[in-house]
Design an enzyme around this catalytic site. Structure first.
Site, PDB file in Angstrom:
ATOM      1  N   GLU A  82      25.249  41.632  44.881  1.00 43.38           N
ATOM      2  CA  GLU A  82      24.951  41.073  43.554  1.00 43.38           C
ATOM      3  C   GLU A  82      25.220  39.571  43.530  1.00 43.38           C
ATOM      4  O   GLU A  82      26.230  39.115  44.054  1.00 43.38           O
ATOM      5  CB  GLU A  82      25.853  41.768  42.529  1.00 43.38           C
ATOM      6  CG  GLU A  82      25.692  41.244  41.127  1.00 43.38           C
ATOM      7  CD  GLU A  82      26.834  41.678  40.210  1.00 43.38           C
ATOM      8  OE1 GLU A  82      27.192  42.875  40.201  1.00 43.38           O
ATOM      9  OE2 GLU A  82      27.367  40.797  39.507  1.00 43.38           O
TER      10      GLU A  82
ATOM     11  N   ARG B 275      28.637  33.273  46.385  1.00 45.33           N
ATOM     12  CA  ARG B 275      27.734  34.350  46.816  1.00 45.33           C
ATOM     13  C   ARG B 275      26.367  33.778  47.178  1.00 45.33           C
ATOM     14  O   ARG B 275      25.708  34.247  48.097  1.00 45.33           O
ATOM     15  CB  ARG B 275      27.573  35.374  45.688  1.00 45.33           C
ATOM     16  CG  ARG B 275      28.858  36.093  45.350  1.00 45.33           C
ATOM     17  CD  ARG B 275      28.819  37.502  45.877  1.00 45.33           C
ATOM     18  NE  ARG B 275      30.048  38.207  45.593  1.00 45.33           N
ATOM     19  CZ  ARG B 275      30.139  39.222  44.741  1.00 45.33           C
ATOM     20  NH1 ARG B 275      29.072  39.649  44.095  1.00 45.33           N
ATOM     21  NH2 ARG B 275      31.288  39.825  44.560  1.00 45.33           N
TER      22      ARG B 275
ATOM     23  N   SER C 126      25.043  38.212  36.989  1.00 42.96           N
ATOM     24  CA  SER C 126      25.009  39.146  35.851  1.00 42.96           C
ATOM     25  C   SER C 126      24.646  38.351  34.626  1.00 42.96           C
ATOM     26  O   SER C 126      25.092  37.208  34.472  1.00 42.96           O
ATOM     27  CB  SER C 126      26.389  39.742  35.575  1.00 42.96           C
ATOM     28  OG  SER C 126      26.635  40.794  36.435  1.00 42.96           O
TER      29      SER C 126
ATOM     30  N   GLU D  57      41.369  40.177  41.593  1.00 46.70           N
ATOM     31  CA  GLU D  57      40.844  41.327  42.344  1.00 46.70           C
ATOM     32  C   GLU D  57      41.918  41.746  43.341  1.00 46.70           C
ATOM     33  O   GLU D  57      42.375  40.922  44.123  1.00 46.70           O
ATOM     34  CB  GLU D  57      39.596  40.933  43.159  1.00 46.70           C
ATOM     35  CG  GLU D  57      38.574  40.084  42.443  1.00 46.70           C
ATOM     36  CD  GLU D  57      37.508  40.913  41.769  1.00 46.70           C
ATOM     37  OE1 GLU D  57      37.647  42.155  41.773  1.00 46.70           O
ATOM     38  OE2 GLU D  57      36.564  40.327  41.224  1.00 46.70           O
TER      39      GLU D  57
ATOM     40  N   ARG E 167      39.940  35.584  39.201  1.00 46.58           N
ATOM     41  CA  ARG E 167      39.915  37.040  39.066  1.00 46.58           C
ATOM     42  C   ARG E 167      40.963  37.658  39.980  1.00 46.58           C
ATOM     43  O   ARG E 167      40.936  37.430  41.192  1.00 46.58           O
ATOM     44  CB  ARG E 167      38.528  37.559  39.402  1.00 46.58           C
ATOM     45  CG  ARG E 167      37.523  36.947  38.434  1.00 46.58           C
ATOM     46  CD  ARG E 167      36.184  37.570  38.518  1.00 46.58           C
ATOM     47  NE  ARG E 167      35.358  37.006  37.446  1.00 46.58           N
ATOM     48  CZ  ARG E 167      34.265  37.558  36.977  1.00 46.58           C
ATOM     49  NH1 ARG E 167      33.849  38.697  37.476  1.00 46.58           N
ATOM     50  NH2 ARG E 167      33.580  36.992  36.013  1.00 46.58           N
TER      51      ARG E 167
ATOM     52  N   ARG F   1      33.343  39.580  50.365  1.00 47.36           N
ATOM     53  CA  ARG F   1      32.506  38.925  49.345  1.00 47.36           C
ATOM     54  C   ARG F   1      33.213  38.698  48.010  1.00 47.36           C
ATOM     55  O   ARG F   1      32.573  38.384  47.005  1.00 47.36           O
ATOM     56  CB  ARG F   1      31.213  39.716  49.145  1.00 47.36           C
ATOM     57  CG  ARG F   1      31.424  41.098  48.630  1.00 47.36           C
ATOM     58  CD  ARG F   1      30.164  41.939  48.756  1.00 47.36           C
ATOM     59  NE  ARG F   1      30.532  43.326  48.513  1.00 47.36           N
ATOM     60  CZ  ARG F   1      30.488  43.897  47.322  1.00 47.36           C
ATOM     61  NH1 ARG F   1      30.075  43.233  46.277  1.00 47.36           N
ATOM     62  NH2 ARG F   1      30.862  45.157  47.183  1.00 47.36           N
ATOM     63  N   HIS F   2      34.542  38.886  47.979  1.00 48.66           N
ATOM     64  CA  HIS F   2      35.299  38.593  46.760  1.00 48.66           C
ATOM     65  C   HIS F   2      36.310  37.486  47.006  1.00 48.66           C
ATOM     66  O   HIS F   2      36.952  37.448  48.048  1.00 48.66           O
ATOM     67  CB  HIS F   2      36.061  39.833  46.270  1.00 48.66           C
ATOM     68  CG  HIS F   2      35.169  40.851  45.655  1.00 48.66           C
ATOM     69  ND1 HIS F   2      34.653  41.895  46.378  1.00 48.66           N
ATOM     70  CD2 HIS F   2      34.701  40.970  44.395  1.00 48.66           C
ATOM     71  CE1 HIS F   2      33.892  42.625  45.580  1.00 48.66           C
ATOM     72  NE2 HIS F   2      33.906  42.086  44.366  1.00 48.66           N
TER      73      HIS F   2
HETATM   74  P1  AMO Z   1      30.222  38.868  36.445  1.00 53.69           P
HETATM   75  O1  AMO Z   1      31.610  39.355  36.244  1.00 53.69           O
HETATM   76  O2  AMO Z   1      29.234  39.857  36.986  1.00 53.69           O
HETATM   77  O3  AMO Z   1      29.609  38.355  35.050  1.00 53.69           O
HETATM   78  O4  AMO Z   1      30.242  37.572  37.356  1.00 53.69           O
HETATM   79  C1  AMO Z   1      29.051  36.820  37.575  1.00 53.69           C
HETATM   80  C2  AMO Z   1      28.850  36.565  39.064  1.00 53.69           C
HETATM   81  O5  AMO Z   1      29.978  35.866  39.603  1.00 53.69           O
HETATM   82  C3  AMO Z   1      30.202  36.261  40.938  1.00 53.69           C
HETATM   83  N1  AMO Z   1      31.564  36.769  41.080  1.00 53.69           N
HETATM   84  C4  AMO Z   1      32.365  36.587  42.143  1.00 53.69           C
HETATM   85  N2  AMO Z   1      32.184  35.941  43.303  1.00 53.69           N
HETATM   86  C5  AMO Z   1      33.185  35.936  44.191  1.00 53.69           C
HETATM   87  N3  AMO Z   1      34.381  36.532  43.999  1.00 53.69           N
HETATM   88  C6  AMO Z   1      34.621  37.197  42.844  1.00 53.69           C
HETATM   89  N4  AMO Z   1      35.808  37.777  42.660  1.00 53.69           N
HETATM   90  C7  AMO Z   1      33.590  37.254  41.855  1.00 53.69           C
HETATM   91  N5  AMO Z   1      33.477  37.805  40.642  1.00 53.69           N
HETATM   92  C8  AMO Z   1      32.252  37.499  40.192  1.00 53.69           C
HETATM   93  C9  AMO Z   1      29.170  37.327  41.270  1.00 53.69           C
HETATM   94  C10 AMO Z   1      28.757  37.824  39.903  1.00 53.69           C
HETATM   95  O6  AMO Z   1      27.444  38.341  39.908  1.00 53.69           O
HETATM   96  N6  AMO Z   1      30.293  36.637  31.938  1.00 53.69           N
HETATM   97  C11 AMO Z   1      29.435  37.302  32.910  1.00 53.69           C
HETATM   98  C12 AMO Z   1      28.179  36.508  33.160  1.00 53.69           C
HETATM   99  C13 AMO Z   1      27.244  36.430  31.975  1.00 53.69           C
HETATM  100  O7  AMO Z   1      26.886  37.479  31.428  1.00 53.69           O
HETATM  101  O8  AMO Z   1      26.839  35.307  31.649  1.00 53.69           O
HETATM  102  C14 AMO Z   1      30.217  37.491  34.197  1.00 53.69           C
HETATM  103  O9  AMO Z   1      31.212  36.860  34.453  1.00 53.69           O
HETATM  104  O10 AMO Z   1      28.078  36.694  41.926  1.00 53.69           O
END
Ligand code: AMO
Ligand code: ATP
Length: 434
Positions: free
Chosen positions: A357, A408, A360, A213, A211, A219-220
């Site tokens: 979080e 996380r 999701s 970001e 990602r 936390r990312h």
């Molecule tokens: P989402 O985008 O909420 O959902 O991602 C799911 C979980 O992944 C973790 N996460 C991350 N952890 C660390 N750094 C990041 N940049 C990051 N981005 C996400 C979080 C988040 O809750 N396809 C959907 C899931 C689904 O519906 O099955 C999805 O990707 O803990």
């Protein structure tokens, strides 16, 4: 290495060869001690200067800390030694000499910045408490795998080079694929759905997501590990049960199997396994409770996404893991199904740790016409997703699933301040190597 004995297995009365790193040297004059460390622990090597061969003493005591040595000698009981045994050496071989100047101190006596630690991970991992994080991380992944297998899920591996993004809120990393535009995958979302739609039915994957970001937060990550589940003939309630089971199993496994590691991290006393019956709050209730805390400058309105401060305020209020359900459809992705009786509301859910979080998920839109409409509503071109949507024309069962952020989970379970501490080689805005 042939005939090598781990330090933890060196029994009094035996003659052994141990190999590892020079953890510490203590020269007391007539007697000196070298503490040798290997993956199982540490052992004291005793040098009695007047009674031993000069060359042996010189080799043993002249070696720099963190050098790799191999020592052959007799093991004796010694109550004053840190582990109750010590070795009187017959021979010492320096296998790999270390520089006398180290970029960080693996004995932990001198603190180091996180960036110095990450730049020198090999040395950093020689610290017991750092190694403990990764032993626990492995235990968590093991527990997740076991839980999924108990639920009859098949482990899958989906491609990480993909043609389209799926997670609207976050940017993609573009790459060139033989002259064509491609991306690093943000989520196995579409692929896991395509497999759940075959008669494999229930699948899971533990794999990387990428990602782009822009922001640098504690936390990312730009490369994270997603623990994904997808099940055919499942609804969002069942997917929530599975998420709850995986998170609870991770805590239980760490509690049962990682006593020494929790001890090394100073968490043995306070570590608590959640009850596994997480409260389920609706989105509406969640924003009302956040507004009632008075922590936000502006009141949240229906349809707003939850800001970080809102999540924190609600987490403090709830005080344990909890779900947020019944999200407005417009802030959930195209693949999430709306509720039957109210299309303003989605079947999407989040599983929250009080700090942030974790998960999701939701029930998926499996009806072809609705799916295409969903793309259009979110301003996406359904043509670009043809490889995915066309399978919805050939018998796609109702299905649901979730993505759980692996790091996380490690971070919240261990109370780490920064998510990077739970990643061997984290990727963030500033960090592309090591
Ligand atoms: P989402 O985008 O909420 O959902 O991602 C799911 C979980 O992944 C973790 N996460 C991350 N952890 C660390 N750094 C990041 N940049 C990051 N981005 C996400 C979080 C988040 O809750 N396809 C959907 C899931 C689904 O519906 O099955 C999805 O990707 O803990
Ligand atoms: P001892 O006769 O008690 O074995 P020593 O006369 O051989 O000791 P010293 O130089 O007097 O050696 O010891 C220095 C310190 O090291 C003392 O505090 C002693 O208690 C401690 N010491 C000696 N041997 C050991 C050992 N095998 N393990 C841990 N500490 C030890």
């Amino acid at each position: 290495m042939e005939n090598r004995t781990y330090t933890a297995d060196a029994e009094p009365g035996e003659s052994v060869t141990v190999a590892g790193w020079v953890h510490e040297l203590r020269d007391l004059g007539g007697i000196a001690f070298l503490i040798l460390r290997d993956t199982t622990g540490k052992i004291q090597i005793k040098f009695e200067k007047d009674e031993m061969d000069d060359e042996l003493v010189e080799t043993g005591l002249g070696v720099a800390r963190e050098s790799v040595i191999s020592v052959t000698g007799d093991v004796d009981e010694e109550p004053r030694a840190p582990t109750g045994v010590e070795i009187t050496p017959d021979s010492v071989e320096v296998v790999a000499e270390a520089d006398t100047e180290l970029p960080l101190d693996p004995s932990g006596k001198v603190d180091a910045e996180l960036s110095t630690r990450l730049d020198n991970r090999t040395l950093d991992l020689r610290k017991e408490e750092v190694q403990a994080i990764f032993t626990i991380r492995a235990e968590i992944q093991h527990a997740a795998r076991e839980t999924f297998r108990d639920l009859d899920c098949t482990e899958i591996n989906t491609p990480k080079i993909v043609a389209t993004g799926t997670e609207g809120g976050t940017e993609l990393f573009p790459i060139t694929y033989f002259g064509e535009e491609a991306f690093m995958n943000q989520s196995p979302q579409l692929f896991k759905q395509l497999i759940a739609g075959s008669n494999v039915e229930r699948v899971f994957e533990i794999g990387p997501i990428f990602r782009a970001e822009e922001h640098n937060t504690p936390r990312h990550l730009n490369e994270a590990t997603s623990i994904d589940f997808e099940g055919a003939f499942c609804d969002h309630h069942e997917a929530m049960d599975v998420a709850e089971a995986v998170v609870t199993a991770a805590y239980e496994a760490v509690n049962e199997n990682c006593e020494d590691e929790l001890e090394a991290l100073g968490l043995a006393e306070e570590f608590e396994v959640p009850t596994g019956d997480f409260p389920r709050l609706s989105y509406e209730e969640a924003i009302e409770r956040i507004n009632a805390t008075g922590e936000l400058d502006e009141q949240l309105l229906w349809g707003d996404d939850l800001p970080t401060e809102g999540e924190v305020a609600l987490g403090e209020d709830v005080g344990e893991h909890y779900f947020i359900t019944d999200w407005p459809s417009e802030i959930k992705p195209f693949y999430i199904m709306d509720q039957d009786d109210d299309e303003q509301l989605s079947t999407g859910f989040d599983l929250m740790h009080p700090r942030m979080e974790l998960v999701s998920g939701g029930q998926r839109e499996h009806r072809y016409d609705h799916l295409i409409e969903g793309f259009e509503q979110q301003g996406l071109d359904p043509e670009a997703f043809d490889y995915y949507t066309k399978m919805f024309k050939y018998g796609m069962p109702p299905h649901a699933g979730f993505g759980l952020g692996g790091e996380r989970l490690v971070m919240t379970l261990l109370g780490l301040d920064n998510i990077r501490e739970g990643v061997l080689f984290p990727r963030d805005r500033q960090r592309l190597s090591p």
